[in-house]
Design a protein around this motif. Structure first.
Motif, short mmCIF file in Angstrom:
data_model
loop_
_atom_site.label_atom_id
_atom_site.label_comp_id
_atom_site.label_asym_id
_atom_site.label_seq_id
_atom_site.Cartn_x
_atom_site.Cartn_y
_atom_site.Cartn_z
N ALA A 154 0.83 -1.21 0.00
CA ALA A 154 0.00 0.00 0.00
C ALA A 154 0.87 1.26 0.00
O ALA A 154 0.57 2.23 -0.71
CB ALA A 154 -0.94 0.00 1.20
N ALA A 155 1.95 1.24 0.76
CA ALA A 155 2.87 2.39 0.79
C ALA A 155 3.53 2.57 -0.57
O ALA A 155 3.64 3.70 -1.08
CB ALA A 155 3.93 2.20 1.88
N LEU A 156 3.94 1.47 -1.19
CA LEU A 156 4.58 1.55 -2.50
C LEU A 156 3.61 2.05 -3.55
O LEU A 156 3.97 2.88 -4.39
CB LEU A 156 5.15 0.19 -2.90
N LEU A 157 2.37 1.58 -3.51
CA LEU A 157 1.36 2.09 -4.44
C LEU A 157 1.20 3.59 -4.27
O LEU A 157 1.17 4.33 -5.26
CB LEU A 157 0.02 1.39 -4.20
N TRP A 158 1.13 4.06 -3.05
CA TRP A 158 0.94 5.49 -2.79
C TRP A 158 2.10 6.32 -3.35
O TRP A 158 1.88 7.31 -4.03
CB TRP A 158 0.78 5.72 -1.29
N VAL A 159 3.34 5.88 -3.10
CA VAL A 159 4.48 6.65 -3.62
C VAL A 159 4.60 6.51 -5.13
O VAL A 159 4.96 7.46 -5.82
CB VAL A 159 5.83 6.33 -2.93
N TRP A 160 4.28 5.33 -5.66
CA TRP A 160 4.30 5.15 -7.11
C TRP A 160 3.35 6.14 -7.78
O TRP A 160 3.69 6.77 -8.77
CB TRP A 160 3.95 3.71 -7.48
N GLN A 161 2.17 6.29 -7.21
CA GLN A 161 1.17 7.19 -7.79
C GLN A 161 1.61 8.65 -7.73
O GLN A 161 1.15 9.47 -8.53
CB GLN A 161 -0.19 6.99 -7.12
N GLN A 162 2.51 8.99 -6.81
CA GLN A 162 3.02 10.36 -6.73
C GLN A 162 3.97 10.67 -7.89
O GLN A 162 4.15 11.83 -8.25
CB GLN A 162 3.78 10.60 -5.42
N HIS A 163 4.57 9.65 -8.46
CA HIS A 163 5.63 9.85 -9.46
C HIS A 163 5.32 9.26 -10.83
O HIS A 163 6.08 9.47 -11.77
CB HIS A 163 6.95 9.24 -8.95
N THR A 164 4.24 8.52 -10.96
CA THR A 164 3.95 7.82 -12.20
C THR A 164 3.54 8.77 -13.33
O THR A 164 3.05 9.86 -13.09
CB THR A 164 2.85 6.75 -11.98
N ASN A 165 3.76 8.32 -14.53
CA ASN A 165 3.31 9.04 -15.72
C ASN A 165 2.23 8.18 -16.36
O ASN A 165 2.54 7.22 -17.07
CB ASN A 165 4.49 9.26 -16.68
N GLU A 166 0.98 8.49 -16.11
CA GLU A 166 -0.14 7.66 -16.58
C GLU A 166 -0.31 7.68 -18.10
O GLU A 166 -1.13 6.96 -18.63
CB GLU A 166 -1.44 8.05 -15.88
N ALA A 167 0.50 8.49 -18.78
CA ALA A 167 0.46 8.47 -20.25
C ALA A 167 1.25 7.28 -20.79
O ALA A 167 1.10 6.91 -21.96
CB ALA A 167 1.01 9.78 -20.82
N LEU A 168 2.08 6.68 -19.94
CA LEU A 168 2.89 5.54 -20.36
C LEU A 168 2.18 4.24 -20.03
O LEU A 168 1.75 4.02 -18.89
CB LEU A 168 4.25 5.57 -19.67
N SER A 169 2.09 3.36 -21.00
CA SER A 169 1.42 2.07 -20.83
C SER A 169 2.05 1.26 -19.70
O SER A 169 1.34 0.66 -18.89
CB SER A 169 1.45 1.30 -22.15
#
Length: 190
Positions: A154-169
């Motif tokens: 859950a912590a990793l998901l939260w930090v991933w979502q802070q930095h992810t680029n949702e335009a990339l598949s």
């Protein structure tokens, strides 16, 4: 006398996968070679290398009736590799704070914030060294205890979502994978 997860030649009682090579268990494609090596009860009983444990003489009992160890298969197995790979992507390729170590320091502060805010029951005490998830000539793998890894998704998901680029598949796929992992943990807690 069934195969164990830490046996490089024969790590699975349900199939004939290997730790490396053509039949590696880390190949998760739909046409992976190890899939053709999945046992049937009849094929397993005919195999000369099967366990000679007397329990397997009971009608209907085979390697396929054995319950696998969830802690080692998931938390100390798949999750360690998955989380280590995501951490590697984050600190080496996604985050732009500084170099990999600076990115990790920033990431660790974010994770500690998440832990406090969400009252995470079992936490990593530190995650401030790149060697916590990178290895020479081996796949990335997050070090830690099963309970630390269980609550890390859950912590990793939260930090991933802070930095992810949702335009990339690829980023969308990683987000989905992490969300499904967290959802599975939520279901198991019910």
């Amino acid at each position: 006398n069934l195969p164990l997860f830490n046996n490089a030649t024969n790590p699975c009682p349900l199939c004939r996968c290997s730790a490396a090579g053509d039949s590696t268990w880390t190949d998760n494609r739909a046409n992976a070679k190890w899939i053709q090596g999945c046992w049937t009860a009849v094929a397993w009983r005919a195999w000369s290398g099967r366990s000679k444990c007397p329990l397997f003489l009971v009608p209907g009992v085979s390697a396929l009736t054995v319950c696998l160890d969830y802690m080692h298969c998931k938390y100390l197995g798949l999750d360690q590799y998955m989380f280590g790979s995501v951490l590697f992507l984050l600190v080496y390729h996604v985050m732009t704070i500084g170099n990999a170590q600076e990115n990790l320091n920033y990431l660790w502060n974010q994770i500690k914030t998440y832990y406090e805010k969400n009252k995470t029951p079992c936490r990593f005490r530190y995650l401030n060294k790149i060697t916590m998830f990178t290895r020479k000539k081996k796949p990335h793998k997050l070090r830690g205890k099963a309970a630390e890894i269980k609550y890390f998704g859950a912590a990793l998901l939260w930090v991933w979502q802070q930095h992810t680029n949702e335009a990339l598949s690829l980023h969308k796929q990683i987000t989905l994978m992490l969300k499904m992992n967290v959802r599975m943990e939520e279901i198991l807690q019910i």
